[in-house]
Scaffold this active site. Sequence first.
Site, PDB file in Angstrom:
ATOM      1  N   TYR A   1       4.359  10.577   2.680  1.00 49.17           N
ATOM      2  CA  TYR A   1       4.953  10.095   1.435  1.00 49.17           C
ATOM      3  C   TYR A   1       5.814  11.156   0.770  1.00 49.17           C
ATOM      4  O   TYR A   1       6.743  10.836   0.026  1.00 49.17           O
ATOM      5  CB  TYR A   1       3.863   9.594   0.488  1.00 49.17           C
TER       6      TYR A   1
ATOM      7  N   ARG B   1       0.851  -1.206   0.000  1.00 43.12           N
ATOM      8  CA  ARG B   1       0.000   0.000   0.000  1.00 43.12           C
ATOM      9  C   ARG B   1       0.880   1.248   0.000  1.00 43.12           C
ATOM     10  O   ARG B   1       0.601   2.216  -0.710  1.00 43.12           O
ATOM     11  CB  ARG B   1      -0.911  -0.037   1.231  1.00 43.12           C
TER      12      ARG B   1
END
Length: 306
Positions: free
Chosen positions: A285, A253
């Site tokens: 991220y 993921r």
Amino acid sequence: MQNWLGMFLETKAAEAGAAKNTLEAYGRDLNDFLGWCAHHGHAPEALGKPDIEAYLIACDAQGLAKSTRARRLSAIKQYYRFAYEERIRSDNPALEISGPGRSKALPQVLSEDEVTRLLEGARAVGRGPVEQLRNRCLLELLYATGMRVSELVGLPVAAARGDPKVLLIMGKGGKERIVPLSPDARELLQDWLVARDAAEELAREKGQAASRFLFPSRSKAGHMTRNRFYLLMKEIAVQAGISPAKVSPHKLRHAFATHLLANGADLRAIQMLLGHADVATTEIYTHVLEKRLQDLVLLHHPMAQD
């Protein structure tokens, strides 16, 4: 207050729409806390702030991670807020306790090459062509959509009927979101549906009930369990020549989000695809990419050489 734990969990489920996994986590954390109270002769309804702080110190002494201690304190705070609102207590003794904070370790991310090797490795893992096809479909869907593992294994078969270009996902707290499917994922999904339906037909002929899940199994839940999929990914990692410690459903993921961002996707779009309530959760991220760029400069820039 031990007797009120069930009512607290029922209220969370009804008012906050908490998912089953979230309720189980609350139950584990609060049972540990109430067990500690019983062991030390503390009555939860008469507990003070110093006693709760002593419990947190005991958790630290056990070597529990910051994130675990922060989660337990959060559960205790909500439990006592519930007790205050229901007039079991006249105050919330945990209200002013500061948590240990959460460590901001960057997620370990699989490279695009490693993901490709995993997808190829799934072709050879399984007791026959049908299982191998199922395993490929599971991995392809996970990487193509960024679903949580519980969302993936619990997918209803109805969601995949009609060769859809998108999937409707039921996420945390009963929140729905739509995720698009890549051409490869769509093709594998349709191939798996044919094999799955054939296996279901044979099961019906033997008097077994039909399953409503895309990935049925004999588990109590009726579908492949999260734990079984976790172990399956370890097997696939070995087949692909990747360290099993580096591979898990959640890391795939992470790979989905990081690879999208690296290829120019918008952070808000990634937030929606992942089902994050707050974009701040998705922003980790960007830090992963910043670390990669920093390493790239330190490795290749002429002024960074010794």
